[in-house]
Design a protein around this motif. Sequence first.
Motif, PDB file in Angstrom:
ATOM      1  N   PRO A 226     -28.131  53.301  -1.191  1.00 29.08           N
ATOM      2  CA  PRO A 226     -29.270  54.180  -0.923  1.00 29.08           C
ATOM      3  C   PRO A 226     -29.695  55.046  -2.091  1.00 29.08           C
ATOM      4  O   PRO A 226     -30.652  55.784  -1.935  1.00 29.08           O
ATOM      5  N   GLY A 227     -29.041  55.010  -3.226  1.00 30.87           N
ATOM      6  CA  GLY A 227     -29.602  55.649  -4.398  1.00 30.87           C
ATOM      7  C   GLY A 227     -28.845  56.864  -4.901  1.00 30.87           C
ATOM      8  O   GLY A 227     -27.947  57.377  -4.243  1.00 30.87           O
TER       9      GLY A 227
ATOM     10  N   LEU B 137     -29.460  60.151  -5.377  1.00 29.49           N
ATOM     11  CA  LEU B 137     -29.409  61.432  -4.671  1.00 29.49           C
ATOM     12  C   LEU B 137     -28.413  61.369  -3.514  1.00 29.49           C
ATOM     13  O   LEU B 137     -27.677  62.333  -3.255  1.00 29.49           O
ATOM     14  N   MET B 138     -28.361  60.254  -2.832  1.00 33.19           N
ATOM     15  CA  MET B 138     -27.397  60.107  -1.743  1.00 33.19           C
ATOM     16  C   MET B 138     -25.973  60.100  -2.291  1.00 33.19           C
ATOM     17  O   MET B 138     -25.053  60.634  -1.669  1.00 33.19           O
TER      18      MET B 138
ATOM     19  N   ILE C  95     -25.139  63.753  -2.943  1.00 30.31           N
ATOM     20  CA  ILE C  95     -24.874  64.513  -1.712  1.00 30.31           C
ATOM     21  C   ILE C  95     -23.481  64.195  -1.183  1.00 30.31           C
ATOM     22  O   ILE C  95     -22.750  65.080  -0.724  1.00 30.31           O
ATOM     23  N   SER C  96     -23.098  62.939  -1.275  1.00 34.95           N
ATOM     24  CA  SER C  96     -21.764  62.550  -0.841  1.00 34.95           C
ATOM     25  C   SER C  96     -20.706  63.324  -1.606  1.00 34.95           C
ATOM     26  O   SER C  96     -19.726  63.816  -1.036  1.00 34.95           O
TER      27      SER C  96
ATOM     28  N   VAL D  78     -21.181  66.222  -3.212  1.00 27.76           N
ATOM     29  CA  VAL D  78     -21.300  67.649  -2.889  1.00 27.76           C
ATOM     30  C   VAL D  78     -20.520  67.959  -1.615  1.00 27.76           C
ATOM     31  O   VAL D  78     -19.848  68.986  -1.497  1.00 27.76           O
ATOM     32  N   ARG D  79     -20.593  67.058  -0.653  1.00 29.98           N
ATOM     33  CA  ARG D  79     -19.853  67.259   0.603  1.00 29.98           C
ATOM     34  C   ARG D  79     -18.341  67.289   0.364  1.00 29.98           C
ATOM     35  O   ARG D  79     -17.612  67.970   1.070  1.00 29.98           O
TER      36      ARG D  79
ATOM     37  N   LYS E  95     -37.268  59.366 -10.962  1.00 31.38           N
ATOM     38  CA  LYS E  95     -37.591  60.504 -10.094  1.00 31.38           C
ATOM     39  C   LYS E  95     -36.397  61.424  -9.827  1.00 31.38           C
ATOM     40  O   LYS E  95     -36.545  62.452  -9.165  1.00 31.38           O
TER      41      LYS E  95
ATOM     42  N   GLU F 206     -36.228  64.963  -7.655  1.00 31.48           N
ATOM     43  CA  GLU F 206     -35.644  64.884  -6.316  1.00 31.48           C
ATOM     44  C   GLU F 206     -34.388  65.744  -6.185  1.00 31.48           C
ATOM     45  O   GLU F 206     -34.176  66.391  -5.155  1.00 31.48           O
TER      46      GLU F 206
ATOM     47  N   GLU G 297     -35.476  69.323  -5.901  1.00 34.29           N
ATOM     48  CA  GLU G 297     -36.059  69.589  -4.576  1.00 34.29           C
ATOM     49  C   GLU G 297     -34.965  69.711  -3.517  1.00 34.29           C
ATOM     50  O   GLU G 297     -34.968  70.614  -2.679  1.00 34.29           O
ATOM     51  N   TRP G 298     -33.993  68.803  -3.585  1.00 30.45           N
ATOM     52  CA  TRP G 298     -32.902  68.847  -2.614  1.00 30.45           C
ATOM     53  C   TRP G 298     -32.030  70.090  -2.817  1.00 30.45           C
ATOM     54  O   TRP G 298     -31.633  70.751  -1.852  1.00 30.45           O
TER      55      TRP G 298
ATOM     56  N   GLU H 279     -33.651  73.140  -1.411  1.00 29.94           N
ATOM     57  CA  GLU H 279     -33.634  73.138   0.054  1.00 29.94           C
ATOM     58  C   GLU H 279     -32.234  73.433   0.604  1.00 29.94           C
ATOM     59  O   GLU H 279     -32.079  74.124   1.610  1.00 29.94           O
ATOM     60  N   SER H 280     -31.225  72.907  -0.057  1.00 25.97           N
ATOM     61  CA  SER H 280     -29.859  72.999   0.469  1.00 25.97           C
ATOM     62  C   SER H 280     -29.093  74.190  -0.073  1.00 25.97           C
ATOM     63  O   SER H 280     -27.957  74.436   0.343  1.00 25.97           O
TER      64      SER H 280
ATOM     65  N   ASN I  64     -28.070  74.652  -3.198  1.00 22.80           N
ATOM     66  CA  ASN I  64     -27.229  74.362  -4.362  1.00 22.80           C
ATOM     67  C   ASN I  64     -28.024  74.604  -5.644  1.00 22.80           C
ATOM     68  O   ASN I  64     -29.221  74.885  -5.590  1.00 22.80           O
TER      69      ASN I  64
END
Lengths: 381, 82
Positions: B22-23, B25-26, B29-30, B32-33, B49, B53, B56-57, B60-61, B63
Amino acid sequence: MTEHIAIVGGGTGGTVLANTLAEKLDAELAAGVVEITLFNDGKDHVYKPVWLYVAFGQREPADGRRPLREVVDDRITIRQDYVVDVDHERKELELVEAIDPAPYDKLVVATGAQLEPERVPGLAEGGHHFYGDDGAQALRDELLAMDGGHIVLSVVGTPHMCPAAPLEFTFMVDDWLRERGRRDAFDITYTYPIMRVHGNEHIADWADPRLRARDIAIETMFNAEAVDPEAETIVSMEGTNLDYDLLVAIPPHTGSDFVESAGLGDGGWVDVDKHTLEATGFDDVYAIGDAAQTGVPKAGSAAHYQANVVAQRVASEVRGQPATAVYGGKTVCFIETGMDDATFVEFDYERPPEPSEPTRAMHWSKLAYNESYWLTALGLL
Amino acid sequence: MTTRQNHTEADTTVDARGATCPGPLMDLISEVRAVNIGTVIALLTDTEKSPTEVQEWADESGNEVLDVVDEGDHYRIHVKKR
């Protein structure tokens, strides 16, 4: 002297690899100069895509499960055991059941991915999923018991098996309810962790208008932080709170503990060269499928193509020849867009997926592939 | 977002170059979790991009994007978990 090839994991990647090697190294196996052993922690081979259909009552878990011995070539030795560690110096695998370690000259890690819903508080208790026999059946029972309400499909864990599956479930549940004349009694919400409905922007651009056209609410930038099973709410790291009557979650995934204990990578995922699939920093160790950090989806098709590449490389090495086969990232996915329509994507490291207009024929192609999967596992397709 | 020569030291690196689905950014995020608050993650990405991206994420989150470095054939984006 016999050369030992050890494959850890009897899923799609490990099974296709074992069967392909049996064909390629037929002469060497017959002469006793090569021995191939497939280690698996259970007795069955499982075809996981069946689970999505179990949730809608169209398949039974048994349809996706066969004894590993039935799908693996007789020239391959199968050992049902847990591999817990690797002694890279001595080239030995430490096992749970066997006292003596198992020697290897070539090692291929195909340990797949497992669910770990416990990483999000309340998720195991409050959420359903379709990534397993029990989970898919529980979800089926819950769906059939509902008269109406709010269904939330939340992609919680990344990476996860089959990146298309969350969209497929959402499209299918919408269509399933429409076919039964029950859609008006339900609200459906789809949540995704980033600013679009799928990680791959080409898939996202294709799916977004289709979700909206079916009156499916979209919550992007939604990274689930906790679930309250009593209140039936899910809250995100970004502060969004959703009420649900049925939460269908894509749980966090993890790789095998063995990968970490063997020092092959973090989180159970093996660091590999994305083209040769060799484990970074280790001689004679490969990884394929969900366990390999390649940047392609955790999908059976990727595991299959990677298994073919590693089979060629290992066969060359056994013969003392240079290994030339490389993986270009090839992946193919069918994507169900309802109960009777589907699309298809094929992509690799260089070419992005380009979903086409869904058709009934593609849906039947997917069902036909599901039936013929067992030929794939045997290395025949 | 700043693009400059970088001297940020990362605690962990996510190499998402060539990530198709899925790219990147995903993948970020994995990670970061999985890490503790305060950890600095370096995301290596060749997706054009990604700088936009990730910013932007992160906004929003909650971080923080520390910097974005253009390494020629890929970006190195440092993100601090907050």
